[in-house]
Design a protein around this motif. Sequence first.
Motif, PDB file in Angstrom:
ATOM      1  N   ARG A   1      54.137  44.504  44.428  1.00  0.00           N
ATOM      2  CA  ARG A   1      54.802  45.807  44.278  1.00  0.00           C
ATOM      3  C   ARG A   1      53.825  46.893  43.843  1.00  0.00           C
ATOM      4  NH1 ARG A   1      58.523  42.584  41.513  1.00  0.00           N
ATOM      5  NH2 ARG A   1      57.814  43.469  39.534  1.00  0.00           N
ATOM      6  N   ARG A   2      53.004  46.583  42.849  1.00  0.00           N
ATOM      7  CA  ARG A   2      52.053  47.604  42.360  1.00  0.00           C
ATOM      8  C   ARG A   2      51.000  47.933  43.413  1.00  0.00           C
ATOM      9  NH1 ARG A   2      52.358  47.909  36.705  1.00  0.00           N
ATOM     10  NH2 ARG A   2      54.594  47.771  36.222  1.00  0.00           N
ATOM     11  N   GLY A   3      50.533  46.896  44.148  1.00  0.00           N
ATOM     12  CA  GLY A   3      49.531  47.150  45.172  1.00  0.00           C
ATOM     13  C   GLY A   3      50.069  48.015  46.293  1.00  0.00           C
ATOM     14  N   THR A   4      51.299  47.754  46.704  1.00  0.00           N
ATOM     15  CA  THR A   4      51.920  48.556  47.754  1.00  0.00           C
ATOM     16  C   THR A   4      52.098  50.000  47.300  1.00  0.00           C
ATOM     17  OG1 THR A   4      53.086  46.603  48.576  1.00  0.00           O
ATOM     18  CG2 THR A   4      53.923  48.748  49.263  1.00  0.00           C
ATOM     19  N   ALA A   5      52.454  50.173  46.027  1.00  0.00           N
ATOM     20  CA  ALA A   5      52.653  51.523  45.502  1.00  0.00           C
ATOM     21  C   ALA A   5      51.341  52.297  45.400  1.00  0.00           C
ATOM     22  CB  ALA A   5      53.331  51.457  44.131  1.00  0.00           C
ATOM     23  N   LEU A   6      50.246  51.601  45.046  1.00  0.00           N
ATOM     24  CA  LEU A   6      48.957  52.280  44.884  1.00  0.00           C
ATOM     25  C   LEU A   6      48.303  52.606  46.224  1.00  0.00           C
ATOM     26  CD1 LEU A   6      47.475  50.234  41.890  1.00  0.00           C
ATOM     27  CD2 LEU A   6      48.378  52.578  41.840  1.00  0.00           C
ATOM     28  N   GLY A   7      48.510  51.747  47.229  1.00  0.00           N
ATOM     29  CA  GLY A   7      47.921  51.994  48.535  1.00  0.00           C
ATOM     30  C   GLY A   7      46.444  51.644  48.580  1.00  0.00           C
ATOM     31  N   GLY A   8      45.813  51.898  49.705  1.00  0.00           N
ATOM     32  CA  GLY A   8      44.385  51.630  49.855  1.00  0.00           C
ATOM     33  C   GLY A   8      44.082  50.140  49.780  1.00  0.00           C
ATOM     34  N   GLU A   9      42.952  49.816  49.105  1.00  0.00           N
ATOM     35  CA  GLU A   9      42.567  48.424  48.966  1.00  0.00           C
ATOM     36  C   GLU A   9      43.586  47.645  48.133  1.00  0.00           C
ATOM     37  OE1 GLU A   9      38.678  48.193  47.399  1.00  0.00           O
ATOM     38  OE2 GLU A   9      37.692  49.072  49.164  1.00  0.00           O
ATOM     39  N   ALA A  10      44.198  48.339  47.214  1.00  0.00           N
ATOM     40  CA  ALA A  10      45.218  47.675  46.397  1.00  0.00           C
ATOM     41  C   ALA A  10      46.390  47.218  47.265  1.00  0.00           C
ATOM     42  CB  ALA A  10      45.718  48.610  45.296  1.00  0.00           C
ATOM     43  N   ALA A  11      46.704  47.954  48.323  1.00  0.00           N
ATOM     44  CA  ALA A  11      47.793  47.555  49.214  1.00  0.00           C
ATOM     45  C   ALA A  11      47.458  46.247  49.925  1.00  0.00           C
ATOM     46  CB  ALA A  11      48.073  48.663  50.228  1.00  0.00           C
ATOM     47  N   GLU A  12      46.176  46.111  50.335  1.00  0.00           N
ATOM     48  CA  GLU A  12      45.760  44.864  50.974  1.00  0.00           C
ATOM     49  C   GLU A  12      45.867  43.697  49.993  1.00  0.00           C
ATOM     50  OE1 GLU A  12      44.307  42.144  53.782  1.00  0.00           O
ATOM     51  OE2 GLU A  12      45.236  44.121  53.936  1.00  0.00           O
ATOM     52  N   LEU A  13      45.452  43.959  48.735  1.00  0.00           N
ATOM     53  CA  LEU A  13      45.585  42.927  47.706  1.00  0.00           C
ATOM     54  C   LEU A  13      47.057  42.575  47.489  1.00  0.00           C
ATOM     55  CD1 LEU A  13      44.264  41.182  45.516  1.00  0.00           C
ATOM     56  CD2 LEU A  13      44.449  43.122  43.950  1.00  0.00           C
ATOM     57  N   GLY A  14      47.915  43.583  47.507  1.00  0.00           N
ATOM     58  CA  GLY A  14      49.348  43.326  47.369  1.00  0.00           C
ATOM     59  C   GLY A  14      49.893  42.514  48.518  1.00  0.00           C
ATOM     60  N   ARG A  15      49.415  42.820  49.727  1.00  0.00           N
ATOM     61  CA  ARG A  15      49.871  42.061  50.890  1.00  0.00           C
ATOM     62  C   ARG A  15      49.473  40.597  50.769  1.00  0.00           C
ATOM     63  NH1 ARG A  15      47.992  39.903  55.252  1.00  0.00           N
ATOM     64  NH2 ARG A  15      45.864  40.570  54.760  1.00  0.00           N
ATOM     65  N   MET A  16      48.238  40.350  50.357  1.00  0.00           N
ATOM     66  CA  MET A  16      47.785  38.964  50.192  1.00  0.00           C
ATOM     67  C   MET A  16      48.572  38.256  49.104  1.00  0.00           C
ATOM     68  SD  MET A  16      43.672  39.627  50.502  1.00  0.00           S
ATOM     69  CE  MET A  16      43.293  37.924  50.106  1.00  0.00           C
ATOM     70  N   ALA A  17      48.854  38.986  48.023  1.00  0.00           N
ATOM     71  CA  ALA A  17      49.657  38.388  46.947  1.00  0.00           C
ATOM     72  C   ALA A  17      51.050  38.047  47.455  1.00  0.00           C
ATOM     73  CB  ALA A  17      49.744  39.337  45.757  1.00  0.00           C
ATOM     74  N   GLY A  18      51.602  38.917  48.315  1.00  0.00           N
ATOM     75  CA  GLY A  18      52.925  38.644  48.880  1.00  0.00           C
ATOM     76  C   GLY A  18      52.912  37.403  49.755  1.00  0.00           C
ATOM     77  N   GLU A  19      51.851  37.227  50.544  1.00  0.00           N
ATOM     78  CA  GLU A  19      51.760  36.041  51.394  1.00  0.00           C
ATOM     79  C   GLU A  19      51.662  34.770  50.555  1.00  0.00           C
ATOM     80  OE1 GLU A  19      48.400  36.745  53.850  1.00  0.00           O
ATOM     81  OE2 GLU A  19      49.423  38.176  55.191  1.00  0.00           O
ATOM     82  N   GLN A  20      50.858  34.847  49.490  1.00  0.00           N
ATOM     83  CA  GLN A  20      50.730  33.680  48.619  1.00  0.00           C
ATOM     84  C   GLN A  20      52.040  33.382  47.898  1.00  0.00           C
ATOM     85  OE1 GLN A  20      48.072  31.605  48.524  1.00  0.00           O
ATOM     86  NE2 GLN A  20      47.395  32.903  50.230  1.00  0.00           N
ATOM     87  N   GLU A  21      52.772  34.421  47.560  1.00  0.00           N
ATOM     88  CA  GLU A  21      54.060  34.213  46.903  1.00  0.00           C
ATOM     89  C   GLU A  21      55.018  33.469  47.831  1.00  0.00           C
ATOM     90  OE1 GLU A  21      57.882  36.699  45.154  1.00  0.00           O
ATOM     91  OE2 GLU A  21      56.296  37.724  46.274  1.00  0.00           O
ATOM     92  N   ILE A  22      55.061  33.888  49.099  1.00  0.00           N
ATOM     93  CA  ILE A  22      55.942  33.229  50.061  1.00  0.00           C
ATOM     94  C   ILE A  22      55.535  31.771  50.256  1.00  0.00           C
ATOM     95  CG2 ILE A  22      56.657  33.200  52.479  1.00  0.00           C
ATOM     96  CD1 ILE A  22      56.396  36.243  52.473  1.00  0.00           C
ATOM     97  N   ALA A  23      54.206  31.540  50.378  1.00  0.00           N
ATOM     98  CA  ALA A  23      53.730  30.169  50.573  1.00  0.00           C
ATOM     99  C   ALA A  23      54.067  29.291  49.372  1.00  0.00           C
ATOM    100  CB  ALA A  23      52.220  30.180  50.816  1.00  0.00           C
ATOM    101  N   LEU A  24      53.891  29.854  48.178  1.00  0.00           N
ATOM    102  CA  LEU A  24      54.169  29.078  46.968  1.00  0.00           C
ATOM    103  C   LEU A  24      55.665  28.817  46.817  1.00  0.00           C
ATOM    104  CD1 LEU A  24      53.017  27.711  44.521  1.00  0.00           C
ATOM    105  CD2 LEU A  24      53.059  29.888  43.303  1.00  0.00           C
TER     106      LEU A  24
END
Length: 403
Positions: free
Chosen positions: A210-233
Amino acid sequence: MAKRERVVRMSVELPLWRALSGYRVLTMVYAVLIFTFGRERYERPWVAVAYLAVLGVWTLATLPKVANAASCTKRFLVADLAVALTGILLTPLVDAQAQSVDGPTLPSIWTAGSVLAFAIKGGWRWAGVASSLVAVANIVERGHPTRDTFHNVLLVWVASIAIGYVVEVARASERTLARALEIEAATRERERLARDIHDSVLQVLAMVQRRGTALGGEAAELGRMAGEQEIALRTLVAGGLTRPSLVSEDESEGAFVRVVEVDDEPDDDTPVDLRVLLAPRAGARVTLSEPGAPVPLPPPVARELAAAVGAALDNVRVHAGEDAHAWILIEDWPDEVIVTVRDDGPGIPEGRLAEAWGEGRMGVALSIRGRLRDLGGSAELISVPGQGTEVELKVPRGKAGEK
């Protein structure tokens, strides 16, 4: 984090082996008494005395052999049956009238104990072979088949095969029950791990997304990866892992299952005040209402109940928004402890919980209801769209005290 192994052992055979041990001793004494009170009709009593002496020593010396299936080896069973068959075939030598008059053999009903050992050890097939050999020996001893001989042989044959079949069925039932207990233990352990992961790792990954998506930029990519790991976990937690069976395949030991229990903290029987554990939850947007007196609970129960309250507050923060207000009410009754968590958020739309379960989001099912179920309590969730959500957690005093 301490671990201890608890062994749940089930064996229907052990009582049978104990009964067989007693049967052998009693029937040995019975054979000796038959000879003692009827010794005047034996032509060669010294042969009977010698055999019965061997039978008595053999019976007492081999009691450890019939204590369990592990001790009762095939070699012993063959030797034991040989002792019984020898006594049957020696009977005409001792009693010349044995073939013309239906009377007991030297080992008498002790022979049945030898056949029953085959049945308990190897099942109905072994029992059938042993009883058939006894039948042949009895016919040879009589010289010709008689009605009484046929009756006795048939009785031993049917009884031994029936017991052998029952033992086989019992063994299969034991394995099935042990496997069911193992699956139940594995499921509870998986749910416990899922609760811990939901309360820590998944919450952090969701926050990073959520925070990465809100910040945008590189943080958005980090948020996207965190979201993928959350789904996998979440998928891994929901599906679990296939564990190898720990059910014993050794029939001599009976069916048993090893259950590994994990203690998050050292054992401590000192009651914990639930108010102390929930006090840190209070804040600017969380109001805690508590009794004036301590609310003592066993440590494991208090910790799990506090964790369930924490999971409910996490849901308020995530789903009701950062501006939502929550209230915690602790009620200490003689027979139960009730903790209510209420918020002023938008509520939960109808069917959303079932949808969340399908998506692998099991906060309510595992972190709240699962915890309370393990404590012997219950968790009731009441939510009306637009009017907030209320979670009522109940722990019975009696069951709580047993933890």
